[in-house]
Motif scaffolding. Sequence first.
Motif, PDB file in Angstrom:
ATOM      1  N   SER B 106       0.739  -1.129  -0.012  1.00  0.00           N
ATOM      2  CA  SER B 106      -0.124   0.040  -0.017  1.00  0.00           C
ATOM      3  C   SER B 106       0.767   1.201   0.097  1.00  0.00           C
ATOM      4  N   GLY B 107       0.402   2.546  -0.212  1.00  0.00           N
ATOM      5  CA  GLY B 107       1.108   3.553  -0.155  1.00  0.00           C
ATOM      6  C   GLY B 107       0.752   4.637  -1.296  1.00  0.00           C
ATOM      7  N   ARG B 108       1.255   5.557  -1.686  1.00  0.00           N
ATOM      8  CA  ARG B 108       0.909   6.884  -2.638  1.00  0.00           C
ATOM      9  C   ARG B 108       1.791   5.960  -4.064  1.00  0.00           C
ATOM     10  N   ARG B 132      -3.008 -12.239 -12.973  1.00  0.00           N
ATOM     11  CA  ARG B 132      -1.798 -13.065 -13.102  1.00  0.00           C
ATOM     12  C   ARG B 132      -0.466 -12.242 -12.783  1.00  0.00           C
ATOM     13  N   ALA B 133       0.222 -12.408 -11.759  1.00  0.00           N
ATOM     14  CA  ALA B 133       1.613 -11.430 -11.643  1.00  0.00           C
ATOM     15  C   ALA B 133       2.720 -12.313 -11.839  1.00  0.00           C
ATOM     16  N   VAL B 134       3.630 -11.935 -12.736  1.00  0.00           N
ATOM     17  CA  VAL B 134       5.096 -12.599 -13.063  1.00  0.00           C
ATOM     18  C   VAL B 134       6.120 -11.697 -12.503  1.00  0.00           C
ATOM     19  N   LEU B 135       6.837 -12.379 -11.675  1.00  0.00           N
ATOM     20  CA  LEU B 135       8.088 -11.495 -11.072  1.00  0.00           C
ATOM     21  C   LEU B 135       9.419 -12.039 -11.676  1.00  0.00           C
ATOM     22  N   CYS B 136      10.170 -11.055 -12.448  1.00  0.00           N
ATOM     23  CA  CYS B 136      11.366 -11.546 -13.042  1.00  0.00           C
ATOM     24  C   CYS B 136      12.733 -10.838 -12.266  1.00  0.00           C
ATOM     25  N   ASP B 137      13.914 -11.529 -12.406  1.00  0.00           N
ATOM     26  CA  ASP B 137      15.118 -10.943 -11.849  1.00  0.00           C
ATOM     27  C   ASP B 137      15.493 -10.192 -12.837  1.00  0.00           C
ATOM     28  N   GLY B 138      16.847  -9.506 -12.547  1.00  0.00           N
ATOM     29  CA  GLY B 138      17.331  -8.837 -13.745  1.00  0.00           C
ATOM     30  C   GLY B 138      17.891  -9.213 -14.858  1.00  0.00           C
ATOM     31  N   HIS B 139      17.835 -10.695 -14.932  1.00  0.00           N
ATOM     32  CA  HIS B 139      18.096 -11.403 -16.027  1.00  0.00           C
ATOM     33  C   HIS B 139      16.948 -11.991 -16.843  1.00  0.00           C
ATOM     34  N   GLY B 140      15.915 -11.432 -16.314  1.00  0.00           N
ATOM     35  CA  GLY B 140      14.556 -11.877 -17.150  1.00  0.00           C
ATOM     36  C   GLY B 140      14.181 -13.091 -16.721  1.00  0.00           C
ATOM     37  N   HIS B 141      14.708 -13.812 -15.789  1.00  0.00           N
ATOM     38  CA  HIS B 141      14.513 -14.946 -15.265  1.00  0.00           C
ATOM     39  C   HIS B 141      13.090 -15.016 -14.115  1.00  0.00           C
ATOM     40  N   VAL B 142      12.235 -15.973 -14.221  1.00  0.00           N
ATOM     41  CA  VAL B 142      10.995 -15.935 -13.533  1.00  0.00           C
ATOM     42  C   VAL B 142      11.557 -16.265 -12.117  1.00  0.00           C
ATOM     43  N   ILE B 143      11.125 -15.622 -10.992  1.00  0.00           N
ATOM     44  CA  ILE B 143      11.376 -15.754  -9.625  1.00  0.00           C
ATOM     45  C   ILE B 143      10.218 -16.379  -9.236  1.00  0.00           C
ATOM     46  N   THR B 144       9.204 -15.757  -9.512  1.00  0.00           N
ATOM     47  CA  THR B 144       7.910 -16.679  -8.960  1.00  0.00           C
ATOM     48  C   THR B 144       6.749 -16.050  -9.633  1.00  0.00           C
ATOM     49  N   GLU B 145       5.696 -16.415  -9.514  1.00  0.00           N
ATOM     50  CA  GLU B 145       4.354 -15.842 -10.081  1.00  0.00           C
ATOM     51  C   GLU B 145       3.144 -16.204  -8.960  1.00  0.00           C
ATOM     52  N   GLY B 146       2.230 -15.175  -9.491  1.00  0.00           N
ATOM     53  CA  GLY B 146       1.084 -15.404  -8.432  1.00  0.00           C
ATOM     54  C   GLY B 146      -0.052 -14.440  -8.768  1.00  0.00           C
ATOM     55  N   VAL B 147      -0.922 -14.165  -7.762  1.00  0.00           N
ATOM     56  CA  VAL B 147      -2.015 -13.543  -8.256  1.00  0.00           C
ATOM     57  C   VAL B 147      -1.986 -11.922  -7.244  1.00  0.00           C
ATOM     58  N   LEU B 148      -2.053 -10.977  -8.477  1.00  0.00           N
ATOM     59  CA  LEU B 148      -2.304  -9.572  -7.566  1.00  0.00           C
ATOM     60  C   LEU B 148      -3.820  -9.357  -7.700  1.00  0.00           C
ATOM     61  N   PHE B 149      -4.187  -8.834  -6.601  1.00  0.00           N
ATOM     62  CA  PHE B 149      -5.447  -8.278  -6.072  1.00  0.00           C
ATOM     63  C   PHE B 149      -5.224  -6.971  -6.000  1.00  0.00           C
ATOM     64  N   ARG B 150      -6.091  -6.074  -6.647  1.00  0.00           N
ATOM     65  CA  ARG B 150      -6.399  -4.609  -6.362  1.00  0.00           C
ATOM     66  C   ARG B 150      -7.473  -4.463  -5.282  1.00  0.00           C
ATOM     67  N   LEU B 151      -7.044  -3.935  -3.956  1.00  0.00           N
ATOM     68  CA  LEU B 151      -8.315  -3.920  -3.105  1.00  0.00           C
ATOM     69  C   LEU B 151      -8.787  -2.690  -2.929  1.00  0.00           C
ATOM     70  N   GLY B 152      -8.012  -1.423  -3.459  1.00  0.00           N
ATOM     71  CA  GLY B 152      -8.335  -0.243  -3.355  1.00  0.00           C
ATOM     72  C   GLY B 152      -7.182   0.951  -4.290  1.00  0.00           C
TER      73      GLY B 152
END
Lengths: 525, 415
Positions: B106-108, B132-152
């Motif tokens: 959260s935050g501005r 669906r949320a995909v997180l990559c590191d600086g080499h473009g490799h997948v760190i993990t994936e998950g789900v992002l909810f927008r709550l507000g």
Amino acid sequence: MSDDALQYDAIVIGAGHNGLVAAGYLAKAGKSVVVLDGAKAVGGAAQTAEISPDYQVSTAAHLISGFPRQVEKDLKLSKHGLVWATNDMVTVALDRDGKHIVLSSDRKSEVATIKAHASQDGDAWKAFEARTAKYVKLLKPFLEKRMPDVSEDGATKAAAMLALRLEKMGPLDLRAFLQLVPSSVAALLDRSLEGDLIKGALSLEATLGAAAGPHTPGTAFSYVYKKTQEAIGQGMGYPVGGTGSLTEALASAAEALGARIRLESPVREILVEEGRTTGVRLADGTVFEAPIVLSSVDPKTTCLDLVGARHFETPMVNHVSRIKMRGATAKINLALEGLPTFENFSDREYGGRLLIAPDMGTVERSFTAAKRGELTLEPVMEAVIPSYHDPRLAPMGHHVMSIIVPNVPFDVEGGWDVQKEPFVKRVIDTISDYAPDLSDKIIAGEVLTPPELEERFGWGNRGWHQGNMSFDQLLAFRPVPGMANYEAGVRGLYLCGVGTHPGGGLTGLPGKLSAEAALAAEKVS
Amino acid sequence: MTEEVTDQSAPEEGLDVSRDSPLNGPGVAPDPAWFEQAADEPPYARHVLTTPLHLEAADESRTNSWAEWAGYTVAQVYTSIEQEYDALRTRAGLSDISPLTKIRLSGREVVTCLDRLLTRPVGDLESNQSVRAVLCDGHGHVITEGVLFRLGDEEFRLVLRSSHMDWLMQSALGFDVQLEDVSGTIAGLSLAGPMSDNVLALAGLEKPATLAKHHGAWVELGGMPVYLSRTGMMGGREYELWCDPADASIVWRRLLNVGQAVGLRPIGAAVRDIARLENGVALEDVDYQSAFTARDPSEALSPYDLCLGGCVDLDRTVFNGQSALRKIAASGSTNALVGFELDLADAAGVGPICNGDKQAGRITSHAWSPMLQCTIALGLVEASALGASDGFSIKTHAGENIPAKLTKRPFLGSS
Ligand SMILES: Cc1cc2nc3c(=O)[nH]c(=O)nc-3n(C[C@H](O)[C@H](O)[C@H](O)COP(=O)(O)OP(=O)(O)OC[C@H]3O[C@@H](n4cnc5c(N)ncnc54)[C@H](O)[C@@H]3O)c2cc1C
């Protein structure tokens, strides 16, 4: 270019010596350039000011040893008022019994003063100097040119470059060099020499301005690195009018080449659009536009505060936020009504660089105290009497003395309000051990504690060089892997301050090489 | 028997342990220390964790078969795989997904921070929408994936299978955002299967039928606030219910009670795994190594390798992995995680995937799909083999070569 133009080919942030050198080279290449600095005067940490009326001194940095002749010639600095008061100062390691060690180009007398403390050091010193010279020869070419970027295939290139030069050294020197890199300067000196005084003085040289003591790993390399910088320069000295004259000459040269210098213009933000810099915004909201921006502000502040983390990928933010910038010094400038009397001093000693560091233990203890936020009981220091070679700094027969005291904590126990006076007294008393009449001659003085240096020059607690000059932050690792070629990760943005290769002191090389990098990149695109 | 034990454990020096033992000595006063409570242990000292639904799960378990999930104990099988699978695909299944990591952001500057963190921008996400949320590191490799909810406007929740909190913290540096691992304060239940809507209706909720896919809403279930989202990884009609851990048991009970009428059953991790595979979902540490745990750089994979290219939006402001992904996108990915159907009852221990005579990859997970009546598998193969005219095959342990049929993911058509 009119005085109120807001569009340029290039913007340089900071009118310290590196920013001015960069501006000079860019202007020389035909670019329209504006230099923006938040301060009221040019010069950054190289400025001359009055201690009291008629007594002038280099306020912070006071000695120049690594400024290359090439830069002086390229920018025609002598035409712009640069005159060296001296550039062959000797280094004097002060001895309480007057048996000072004097390091100079006069080999014979140099060795004699060293031998006076330990007879076996005569030969040992020659061997030590010869070996140092070999390392200097090995490193020198690296310090004069841009480094390859080690983040990608540049890493192999850099390794190959180094390997080639190492190979040429021969197995014995190679072994010694590999041993040197991680060593402390104490280990290096203990391996090589016997005398306490010479070891004390050299260990002070190796650690001056850094958050390190003689026993800190890596300081042996710092020593060699410093010697290499000196080999690129033109000897140790200062210009007529103090170090401020260097930056004034640089400013005048840059202006003559067409650059504009705008003071009291602190930059608040470096503007980025679609991964490319477009200019800067000042604190008062004024926007200057240019496709090329060079920043001599330290890399951490430039990237994280002026550009903003959002414009970098996380790994780069990580690297940059972890740049080690530590070390605090104090500066004491004195106005004297005559020369203090040092035992056994002649002309060249009075005009030399005076080191007070009787042995490595004393230097180490001052570092240990600083780590604890305390002031050491036996301060070590580097002092110069600049009026000796440059009499106009003080009225006839009077002098100024400029003293750098390293290992002074930024936040001192008890607070500076309370500690300042005893601190100054301790420093004066220490010098008085060698020149008993010093206190009688003091007529005015200026003491800049680390917090005061911070306020005036933005330095303070962050060392002298926008990033410690340790092996892990030098050469292709300076300021961080991936930025060694001066490109700051945003197209068009370059780093040009002392935080970049080849680093610290008044060398102008970061400014020169970054300007060359910016010009080269422009040609390619 | 006592003697036997004593014999075996008596040290060779002849020290008789049994005599000193307070349990054996007659008339020995009980040591008060026995009754003292164990010292409070910090949460990180625990290695075996239980979810807020543990007692409910234990109550339902007829097999005592458990699985480990991110340090938590969850039911592997409650009754039998067949029964649970049948419930999931023809009626409804309820499972415990509390071990998932939940991060509150959260935050501005939360949107700019997430834009830099994920491979796709999130500014357009509406409140109560997820992606669906995909997180990559600086080499473009997948760190993990998950789900992002927008709550507000300025509040998001990232749900991941493993925490990677250090990376998230590093990635928050320089932004005006707050980051908090709220995993322990939110319990998760998954309700899936064609009768899910009926179960919710029986529990007193009518609204869900109108809830669009990937959307969520606060609802009241038996007087308890529950965040209901139409999300999940098993395919078909599915919901996830997020609530206070203290309420979790009651929500679970209530759903099971009312759901009985339509055949709702608790389902364990074993069936969840079959179902996620039928849905074609790849898992970190199963089908691919996180960029941080890959032992060899070649083991780390880009989103393109994982066929998650749809989650990558290259042409925008800086995000983690952008410059590397640009290069990968230009040169083409080297691997592809693809689906296979195998004419085989059990794919355990099968050899590498071959293309013609050449080895072309390996199976990363497989299961017998009762719906499809064949073994389905995810396999990581060289991308170059995909275009080849030769078909894929697999060598069984019997030494037999059987064809591996390249199949679209998800294997089961989604509703
Ligand atoms: C006490 C002390 C003693 C030293 N003694 C010596 C010595 O004897 N010999 C030696 O070789 N070196 C010495 N040094 C080190 C040397 O001074 C520095 O390495 C050198 O000055 C760095 O030059 P620079 O141009 O890169 O940076 P600086 O000289 O620091 O210049 C940076 C400039 O940027 C400006 N600036 C900062 N932020 C902004 C902003 N947001 N917008 C606009 N402008 C901005 C500042 O006002 C400043 O003018 C000493 C340093 C200190 C602190």
